[in-house]
Design a protein around this motif. Structure first.
Motif, short mmCIF file in Angstrom:
data_model
loop_
_atom_site.label_atom_id
_atom_site.label_comp_id
_atom_site.label_asym_id
_atom_site.label_seq_id
_atom_site.Cartn_x
_atom_site.Cartn_y
_atom_site.Cartn_z
N GLN A 141 44.23 41.46 30.64
CA GLN A 141 43.72 42.63 29.98
C GLN A 141 43.92 42.62 28.47
O GLN A 141 43.21 43.27 27.74
CB GLN A 141 44.41 43.86 30.54
CG GLN A 141 44.05 44.09 31.97
CD GLN A 141 45.28 44.21 32.84
OE1 GLN A 141 46.40 44.15 32.34
NE2 GLN A 141 45.09 44.35 34.13
N VAL A 142 44.94 41.92 28.05
CA VAL A 142 45.23 41.99 26.63
C VAL A 142 44.23 41.18 25.85
O VAL A 142 44.11 39.97 26.04
CB VAL A 142 46.66 41.49 26.34
CG1 VAL A 142 46.95 41.57 24.87
CG2 VAL A 142 47.65 42.31 27.13
N PRO A 143 43.48 41.82 24.99
CA PRO A 143 42.52 41.10 24.16
C PRO A 143 43.24 40.34 23.05
O PRO A 143 44.45 40.49 22.89
CB PRO A 143 41.66 42.22 23.60
CG PRO A 143 42.54 43.41 23.58
CD PRO A 143 43.53 43.23 24.69
N ARG A 155 51.06 40.58 34.25
CA ARG A 155 49.81 39.86 34.36
C ARG A 155 48.80 40.51 33.43
O ARG A 155 47.63 40.60 33.67
CB ARG A 155 49.29 39.82 35.78
CG ARG A 155 49.50 41.09 36.54
CD ARG A 155 49.25 40.84 38.00
NE ARG A 155 49.39 42.05 38.75
CZ ARG A 155 48.39 42.91 38.93
NH1 ARG A 155 47.20 42.68 38.43
NH2 ARG A 155 48.58 44.00 39.62
N ALA A 156 49.38 40.98 32.36
CA ALA A 156 48.56 41.66 31.39
C ALA A 156 47.61 40.72 30.69
O ALA A 156 46.71 41.14 30.00
CB ALA A 156 49.45 42.33 30.37
#
Lengths: 777, 170
Positions: free
Chosen positions: A401-403, A397-398
């Motif tokens: 967070q992952v830009p 479920r990154a």
């Protein structure tokens, strides 16, 4: 074929085998459990090993090799090797690759070859006892051994014709022998003070998982040092009284050292001991000189105290690493012959604020643990092992967070750079076949990883929500939720619970005939009695019926030949030679059967029915559970030998799982002579770390890196493992070639290196040339 | 074979999952919960649990296990965990440690310098380091750094040496 466990010690070696979750020491033809780790080259050309060789120490010191474990895996220029060279009576010289060779009768031997003689001897003993060839083993080493020492030990096994399935840490083995099958949770401190090395290991035991929290040690500190200090003291007195200088006479000093060892052992039970050495020299007209020496326990303790205090420093170091206090432990195990010294027992009990567990046998527990691990790793029992299920993968479920993609995502893995935002990945149920990692990642740029079955935990409401099929794929990074999942979420309790299985799958095939080939009766009876002691439930199991009353530990057995078998030495009754009596002694703990509550170990097979036969002398081919297999109260890790079929085994706990750590930091040399740590000490193994290296010159096609183990900031203060050469690089401008170099430590703590060109994905050739053992990996 | 499919999924998502997800614990998990989770993880992925698998499968399982070790090592250490939480909030799924090392056979500080004066002073710093005289090395390296001007590699070494000398004196 049985895989044996070998405790290859500085002074003594023991071999054990395990079946059905029980380990037993395999004794030699004279019923001795310990084989002295001594090799003597006889003038006749014969190579003597063990007790026969030890007897030669005082008559043929130059050609009798001992204490090899103190030297193995150390380079010739190591200070300890140079110091040992002055002290040891046999000749040593430098071999290829800064290795150390010993010389005897005009031949040079590598240290691994000397150890191989000892291993060959215990292999022989094991084969005789088991009645079958032995080709595989687990060998224990001090926890603080570095890569070179482990690798050299492995070489020794190979030379002896043994495949070494695992190099296992001695304290971990001891903890396994002590705690296997106990179930429950415990925090254990193992204090292992042997002949030549000292280790302390702190573990967490939960169920059958043994996790090492911290380990520390001194590979040059042991009971031999006490003997030597005492011998030096005797030499002083000899010089003063008789004007005889033992320092000039290796043979004489050896005699003093042997006498010192006996005095030390005697003083474990008495408060004063004396000895007389006959004919240490001659006066005018050939009149012989005898040397009498007397020592009190207090005097011995004055000599030994500084060494014991050094062990406490090591204990503090381990506690610091683990972030624990000395009083945080539920159990204190003393391992190694030197822990028989009353001074050691009282000092350590004071330090940890609790008395040590005296039920374990300090000389045998390591080999027994090694045997249990050996049985778990291979051989007949392992082939019956049920495959372990791989739990469902987590759903990343990154996306939260992952830009958005950047030019270069920081990464020291060599892969994973240029990671696409997950939210942009459309769902896909039909997964592509697995590809090499880098290509997989590239592939992910376009379509995408399909959602693995959601891995939710009871703790995580969020993950449950995210795993819900109704969760829409987010499109905006930062605000999104998760990749969509097509299969409905499966909520699970404890994380990796395998799916239900049919009973056919789970029940273990029983092979009642397994123990039919077996050891002699007395061996089994002894083993059964021993295991009563080891199985460690809460009743104080009397060691052996007539054992000395108050002494927490019986006197140290003299390994010297004339003093009889170790067992006889540590017990006042000659039980070792009377199988019937040992068997009957073993009877009391049967009361323990009902006390092993199923609730403490639900995953285990219940104990087999109480073998009533145990109180009588066991028969060799008895079809009822044989004595060796009769360890009530202890869960069986594998199929029990008893006739009634066991209920299905649940879970994955039927075998012990050891999660050990690397004792030393692994580092590389960097500019300025510093050491840059790659893998920190105390990291669980197997593990890996990737570090990037670039070229420093234009057109550089080879990169050389020096690798070491140790805690020091300066590279030269650590132990050099060797040179790592990365070759076959593409020729490019300085700094353009970036290599992702992966340093991996395997389960035995051995280093393996691989390298990949980050730009092209091409592997570079990685060659690790080890010093001291002259090996290329 | 469900296990095989699960393993393949693990490998595919390994670089896309946070340390918390790998161990299957929530962000606020206690130390004890993290340890328990690692034990569970180990029971499933420790290579010893898969002795019978073929080499390729064992290698893959080991790869997953080693990533779990990486996760555990960070999450059980409060300092590393705090750093990781910060990194994670910026989208970095693995804790970044260390930089890129230029490598040549010459590991001297001198080799890092380009100006003659820089090489001279850095050479002296090398000699001091050789003797273990960190303070003298620091002095020489500061002179070298002044002479060199902009030299990131040298500045990095200077910072490391400063750190070392202050940590030793304290």
């Amino acid at each position: 074929m049985t895989v044996v466990g070998i405790d290859l010690g500085t002074t003594n070696t023991a071999v054990a085998a395990a079946r059905g979750g029980r380990a037993v020491i395999l004794k030699d033809e004279a019923e001795r459990a310990l084989v002295p780790s001594v090799v003597s080259f006889h003038p006749s050309g014969e190579v003597l090993v063990g007790t026969a060789a030890k007897e030669r120490r005082t008559v043929d010191a130059k050609n009798t090799i001992f204490s090899v474990k103190r030297l193995i895996g150390r380079s010739w220029d190591n200070e300890h090797v140079q110091r040992a060279r002055e002290r040891l009576p046999f000749a040593m010289k430098e071999g290829p690759g800064k290795s150390t060779l010993v010389e005897a009768r005009g031949h040079a031997y590598t240290l691994a070859e000397i150890s191989a003689f000892v291993l060959g001897r215990v292999k022989e003993i094991a084969e005789a006892r088991l009645g079958e060839p032995v080709g595989e083993c687990v060998i224990t080493v001090p926890a603080n051994f570095n890569d070179l020492q482990r690798a050299a030990t492995k070489v020794a096994g190979r030379v002896a014709g043994l495949e070494v399935l695992r190099i296992l840490n001695e304290p971990t083995a001891a903890a396994l022998a002590y705690g296997f099958g106990k179930g429950g949770r415990e925090r254990i401190a193992v204090y292992d003070f042997g002949g030549g090395t000292f280790d302390v290991t702190l573990l967490d035991l939960s169920g059958n998982v043994f996790e090492v929290l911290a380990t520390a040690g001194d590979t040059f500190l042991g009971g031999d040092d006490i003997d030597r200090l005492l011998a030096e003291r005797m030499a002083e007195e000899l010089l003063r009284k008789q004007r005889l200088d033992a320092g000039q006479d290796a043979q004489l000093f050896e005699r003093l050292r042997a006498a010192a060892e006996e005095l030390k052992i005697e003083l474990t039970t008495t408060s004063v001991a004396r000895t007389t050495l006959r004919e240490v020299g001659h006066r005018a007209f050939g009149k012989p000189i005898d040397f009498e020496f007397q020592l009190t326990r207090t005097e011995l303790e004055t000599i030994a105290r500084p060494l014991v205090d050094r062990t406490l420093d090591v204990c503090r170091e381990a506690l610091g690493v683990a972030g624990l206090e000395a009083r945080d432990f539920d159990q204190l195990l003393l391992v190694g012959g030197s822990t028989r010294l009353p001074l050691v027992q009282s000092t350590i009990a004071g330090f940890f604020g609790r008395p040590a567990d005296t039920r374990i046998h300090p000389d045998e527990v390591v080999a027994l643990g090694a045997a249990l691990q050996a049985a778990a790793l291979g051989g007949k029992e392992a082939s019956k092992r049920r495959p372990v299920e791989i739990p469902a993968a987590p759903v990343p479920r990154a996306s939260q967070q992952v830009p958005p993609p950047r030019k270069e995502l920081p990464s020291w893995s060599g892969s994973g750079a240029r990671r696409p935002p997950l939210a942009s990945i459309p769902p896909q149920t039909d997964l592509p076949p697995l590809r090499p990692r880098q290509r997989t990642l590239l592939h992910l740029g376009a379509p995408a990883p399909a959602p693995a079955p959601p891995r939710t935990t009871e703790h995580s409401l969020l993950s449950r929500l995210e795993a819900s099929p109704s969760a829409a794929p987010a499109t905006t990074p930062g605000g999104g939720t998760s990749p969509p999942t097509s299969p409905p979420p499966v909520l699970r309790g404890a994380p990796p619970a395998p799916p239900p299985r049919s009973s056919a799958e789970t029940s273990m095939p029983l092979e009642p005939e397994e123990l039919e080939i077996d050891e002699p009766i007395d061996l089994r009876a002894d083993a059964a009695a021993f295991f009563e002691d080891l199985s460690g439930t809460h009743e104080p199991a009397p060691r052996r019926a007539p054992a000395g009353p108050a002494a927490p530990r019986a006197p140290m057995p003299t390994p010297a030949a004339g003093r009889g078998a170790p067992l006889a030495a540590r017990s006042t009754a000659p039980v070792s030679t009377a199988p019937v009596s040992t068997a009957s002694v073993a009877a009391p703990p049967t009361a323990r059967v009902p006390t092993a509550p199923a609730s403490t170990a639900p995953a285990f097979t219940p104990p087999p029915p109480v073998p009533s036969a145990r109180s009588s002398a066991p028969k060799l081919h008895s079809s009822v559970p044989p004595a060796i297999g009769a360890r009530p109260g202890a869960p069986l890790p594998l199929a029990p030998q008893s006739a009634p079929p066991a209920p299905p085994v649940h879970g994955t706990h039927e075998l012990p799982l050891l999660i050990d750590v690397t004792p030393l930091a692994l580092g590389v040399e960097v500019v300025g002579g510093f050491c840059d740590t790659i893998i920190e000490r105390n990291t669980p193994v197997p593990c890996e770390r990737t570090r990037e290296f670039t070229t420093a010159r234009d057109g550089q096609t080879t990169v050389r890196v020096r690798v070491s183990q140790g805690q020091a900031d300066r590279f030269v203060d650590n132990t050099l493992l060797g040179d790592l050469t990365l070759s076959g690089l593409r020729s490019a401008a300085r700094g353009e070639v970036v290599l992702a170099v992966t340093f991996a430590l395997d389960e035995s703590g051995l280093l393996h290196v691989s390298a990949v060109d980050k730009e092209t994905g091409a592997s570079a050739r990685a060659e690790l040339r080890l010093v001291a053992i002259d090996e290329v990996r | 074979m469900p296990s095989r499919a699960n393993l393949e999924r693990w490998l595919r998502v390994l670089d896309l999952t946070s340390y918390y997800e790998i161990l299957g614990v929530p962000r606020h998990a206690s130390d004890a919960a993290i340890r328990d989770a690692f034990h569970q993880f180990g029971a499933a992925f420790h290579p010893d649990r898969h002795r019978d698998a073929d080499d390729e499968t064992r290698r893959e399982i080991s790869q997953v296990f080693r990533r779990g070790v990486e996760a555990y090592r960070v999450l059980r250490d409060p300092t590393l965990r705090a750093r990781y939480d910060l990194d994670l909030s910026q989208g970095r799924l693995r804790l970044e440690v260390g930089g890129r090392e230029p490598t040549s056979d010459d590991h001297s500080l001198r080799a890092l310098c380009v100006t003659p004066a820089g090489r001279l002073y850095a050479g002296r710093a090398d000699q001091h380091l050789e003797r273990g005289d960190f303070l003298a090395a620091l002095g020489a390296l500061e002179q070298a750094s002044d002479a060199e001007g902009e030299n990131p590699a040298l500045a990095e070494r200077l910072a490391a040496l400063r750190h070392l000398t202050t940590s030793r004196s304290s």
